[in-house]
Design an enzyme around this catalytic site. Structure first.
Site, PDB file in Angstrom:
ATOM      1  N   ASP A 123      -0.906  -2.618 -11.918  1.00  0.00           N
ATOM      2  CA  ASP A 123      -1.670  -1.472 -11.453  1.00  0.00           C
ATOM      3  C   ASP A 123      -1.578  -0.592 -12.474  1.00  0.00           C
ATOM      4  OD1 ASP A 123      -2.217  -2.778  -9.140  1.00  0.00           O
ATOM      5  OD2 ASP A 123      -0.185  -2.440  -8.191  1.00  0.00           O
ATOM      6  N   ASP A 134       2.895  -4.776 -16.636  1.00  0.00           N
ATOM      7  CA  ASP A 134       2.516  -4.062 -15.399  1.00  0.00           C
ATOM      8  C   ASP A 134       1.213  -4.554 -15.190  1.00  0.00           C
ATOM      9  OD1 ASP A 134       3.071  -2.514 -12.915  1.00  0.00           O
ATOM     10  OD2 ASP A 134       2.034  -0.962 -14.125  1.00  0.00           O
ATOM     11  N   SER A 166       3.939  -5.281  -6.836  1.00  0.00           N
ATOM     12  CA  SER A 166       2.947  -5.560  -5.721  1.00  0.00           C
ATOM     13  C   SER A 166       3.049  -6.880  -5.318  1.00  0.00           C
ATOM     14  CB  SER A 166       1.524  -5.393  -6.514  1.00  0.00           C
ATOM     15  OG  SER A 166       0.671  -5.353  -5.228  1.00  0.00           O
ATOM     16  N   LYS A 167       3.087  -7.185  -4.091  1.00  0.00           N
ATOM     17  CA  LYS A 167       3.057  -8.401  -3.293  1.00  0.00           C
ATOM     18  C   LYS A 167       1.491  -8.972  -3.301  1.00  0.00           C
ATOM     19  CE  LYS A 167       7.144  -7.754  -0.684  1.00  0.00           C
ATOM     20  NZ  LYS A 167       7.806  -7.035   0.367  1.00  0.00           N
ATOM     21  N   ASN A 168       0.638  -8.186  -3.810  1.00  0.00           N
ATOM     22  CA  ASN A 168      -0.609  -8.559  -3.934  1.00  0.00           C
ATOM     23  C   ASN A 168      -1.150  -9.051  -5.287  1.00  0.00           C
ATOM     24  OD1 ASN A 168      -1.540  -8.099  -0.876  1.00  0.00           O
ATOM     25  ND2 ASN A 168      -0.991  -5.866  -1.430  1.00  0.00           N
TER      26      ASN A 168
HETATM   27  C1  G6P Z   1       2.661  -1.451  -7.829  1.00  0.00           C
HETATM   28  C2  G6P Z   1       1.852  -0.100  -7.790  1.00  0.00           C
HETATM   29  C3  G6P Z   1       2.245   0.613  -6.544  1.00  0.00           C
HETATM   30  C4  G6P Z   1       2.427  -0.136  -5.189  1.00  0.00           C
HETATM   31  C5  G6P Z   1       3.585  -1.432  -5.483  1.00  0.00           C
HETATM   32  C6  G6P Z   1       3.604  -2.279  -4.343  1.00  0.00           C
HETATM   33  O1  G6P Z   1       3.592  -1.314  -8.523  1.00  0.00           O
HETATM   34  O2  G6P Z   1       1.695   0.636  -8.665  1.00  0.00           O
HETATM   35  O3  G6P Z   1       1.430   1.636  -6.430  1.00  0.00           O
HETATM   36  O4  G6P Z   1       2.982   0.481  -4.218  1.00  0.00           O
HETATM   37  O5  G6P Z   1       2.800  -2.079  -6.621  1.00  0.00           O
HETATM   38  O6  G6P Z   1       2.356  -2.764  -3.994  1.00  0.00           O
HETATM   39  P1  G6P Z   1       1.974  -3.624  -2.709  1.00  0.00           P
HETATM   40  O7  G6P Z   1       0.419  -4.378  -2.934  1.00  0.00           O
HETATM   41  O8  G6P Z   1       3.115  -4.773  -2.616  1.00  0.00           O
HETATM   42  O9  G6P Z   1       1.900  -2.703  -1.770  1.00  0.00           O
HETATM   43 MG    MG Z   2       1.409   0.506 -12.634  1.00  0.00          MG
END
Ligand code: G6P
Ligand code: MG
Length: 218
Positions: free
Chosen positions: A10, A8, A113-115
């Site tokens: 984050d 993972d 996450s898309k980032n």
């Molecule tokens: C990860 C983080 C979340 C976040 C999710 C979507 O799982 O732990 O806190 O909301 O990604 O991230 P994004 O950058 O696509 O909003």
């Molecule tokens: Mg995480």
């Protein structure tokens, strides 16, 4: 034997969990929605939309407003990750990635996450990650196993030969549902369902961990 490692992002490789929290807090404050650090714990690892749904609770918003709020939060988040550099890797991460590569084990990212992709580049660890599974890869978010199964499939490794590193309860649940080994990073109250629980990757060695998992498999 373990042939694939799925990370993972984050809260595992870097502490962007804190930036997600601040971006949600700013949005919640603008909207007059009750939110704090404690409420944020429930958002760890879950998708952008699911996070917003938890924050708005019973309040009624149109789909257009929901999209606008997701967009705003994301802009705050994207601005805050602009300055990320290799110094933002969590303790022990780089050494651990090097050991895994040395051992010839394949690696995938499994982040909602898309980032995720730009963050991996800014952290300077793209060369250690063979496959990127991110918020664009599958439909169903964690706790569904889909994202981790996507990673295993792309790596060409049997799910049972993969170990997932996660800091979120939803992520541990997803790893177990995928039939994988799970290593939880953080407090037992949060990641206690994992096969192995560690406080961080600092001073963690691949050979030891692998031995521990092999022991559990017997
Ligand atoms: C990860 C983080 C979340 C976040 C999710 C979507 O799982 O732990 O806190 O909301 O990604 O991230 P994004 O950058 O696509 O909003
Ligand atoms: Mg995480």
């Amino acid at each position: 034997d373990i042939q694939g490692v799925i990370f993972d992002l984050d809260g595992v490789l870097t502490d962007t969990a804190e930036y997600h929290y601040r971006a949600w807090q700013r949005l919640a404050d603008e909207e007059g929605l009750p939110f704090d650090r404690e409420a944020n714990e429930a958002l760890r690892g879950i998708s952008r939309r699911a996070s917003l749904m938890k924050i708005i609770g019973d309040r009624v918003y149109s789909e257009a407003q929901i999209e606008d709020m997701m967009e705003r939060k994301n802009q705050y988040y994207v601005d805050s990750i602009d300055a990320i550099s290799p110094t933002d890797l969590l303790p022990g991460v780089l050494d651990f990635l090097k050991e895994i590569k040395q051992a010839g084990v394949k690696t995938a990212l499994g982040s909602a996450s898309k980032n995720a992709r730009p963050v991996i580049e800014k952290l300077g660890i793209a060369e250690y990650i063979d496959v990127i599974g991110d918020g664009h890869s599958v439909e169903r978010p964690k706790p569904a196993p889909d994202l981790f199964l996507f990673g295993a499939n792309e790596l060409g490794v049997d799910p049972a030969a993969c170990v997932v590193f996660e800091d979120a309860a939803a992520g541990i649940e997803a790893a177990l549902a995928a039939g994988m080994w799970a290593v939880g990073l953080g407090p037992v109250e949060r990641v206690g369902e994992a096969h192995v629980v560690l406080s961080s990757l600092e001073n963690v060695h691949w050979a030891d961990l692998r031995g521990k998992l092999q022991q559990l498999a017997k």
